[in-house]
Design an enzyme around this catalytic site. Sequence first.
Site, PDB file in Angstrom:
ATOM      1  N   SER A 142       0.856  -1.178   0.000  1.00  0.00           N
ATOM      2  CA  SER A 142       0.000   0.000   0.000  1.00  0.00           C
ATOM      3  C   SER A 142       0.895   1.231   0.000  1.00  0.00           C
ATOM      4  O   SER A 142       2.076   1.160   0.386  1.00  0.00           O
ATOM      5  CB  SER A 142      -0.887   0.004   1.249  1.00  0.00           C
ATOM      6  OG  SER A 142      -1.488   1.264   1.451  1.00  0.00           O
ATOM      7  N   TYR A 155      -1.881  -1.588  10.539  1.00  0.00           N
ATOM      8  CA  TYR A 155      -1.998  -1.848   9.098  1.00  0.00           C
ATOM      9  C   TYR A 155      -0.816  -1.243   8.343  1.00  0.00           C
ATOM     10  O   TYR A 155      -0.164  -1.913   7.533  1.00  0.00           O
ATOM     11  CB  TYR A 155      -3.305  -1.271   8.573  1.00  0.00           C
ATOM     12  CG  TYR A 155      -3.423  -1.283   7.069  1.00  0.00           C
ATOM     13  CD1 TYR A 155      -3.799  -2.431   6.399  1.00  0.00           C
ATOM     14  CD2 TYR A 155      -3.155  -0.127   6.322  1.00  0.00           C
ATOM     15  CE1 TYR A 155      -3.908  -2.444   5.007  1.00  0.00           C
ATOM     16  CE2 TYR A 155      -3.264  -0.127   4.947  1.00  0.00           C
ATOM     17  CZ  TYR A 155      -3.636  -1.293   4.291  1.00  0.00           C
ATOM     18  OH  TYR A 155      -3.731  -1.293   2.918  1.00  0.00           O
TER      19      TYR A 155
END
Length: 264
Positions: A142, A155
């Site tokens: 990401s 995360y």
Amino acid sequence: MSLIIEKEAPWALITGATGGLGLQFCELLAARGYRLVITARSTARLAEMRKQIPQAQLALAGDLTDPVCLKNLLNHLKRENIEPEVLINNAGFGLYGQTLNQDSSENLNLLDLNIRALTSLTLALAPNMRAKRKGYILNVASIAAFMPCPYLSVYGASKAYILSFSEALHEELKTEGVHVTALCPGPIKTNFWNRAGVNECDRFEFAITDARSVAERGLNALFKNKAIATYGIFNTLLTVSAQLAPRSLTRVLAKQVLALATKK
């Protein structure tokens, strides 16, 4: 005209296959002629996908945060003599909010899926790829991997691991016939935000991209042996800026942007 699937076609294994990026990877790899092994938690959704995509010849339902499930997946591949040429480590999720207010067990599950399952599958399947001097591993990271992410702390940290791990393997294996790529997308039109605990993310609409375009970008980069793939000018500029700016500034700006997710 009926569709003919070549029995000797190579295999691709896709985790988190039933929605978002995972579904797009399945369709794109099927179009490239791969037979698919698809995994996800929903037995019903996997069954639907097998009807939609004839190349999805093996569907295995289970929760990869469970070490037993992960072991069973690898044992099943071995029993069936399936040696994937492509591995797409797509399964993952995030939790949004104040870190200390989140369920600790859920964050540990996050780490088990985003890091341990990804690492286990990569280390299990890559040696055979290297022996054959042909293989492709795409790890979905990401843009969060490039910066601290207040309100998405665990995360973001898990994606930073994926980026670092993937880049290191890329360098080790790039001359041995094995391609390793980290796909680092920004916000995508998937169920990620709902799963993370955010019902609306309209404030990020300007940066949201569609899953199909991101999946295409990732696979193109993978087959060209690129270490990192991003999608969109905004996301590319963001990752470059995050690496050049002082981290004291990066984390403050990231906090302000991510705080917008729940502001009316």
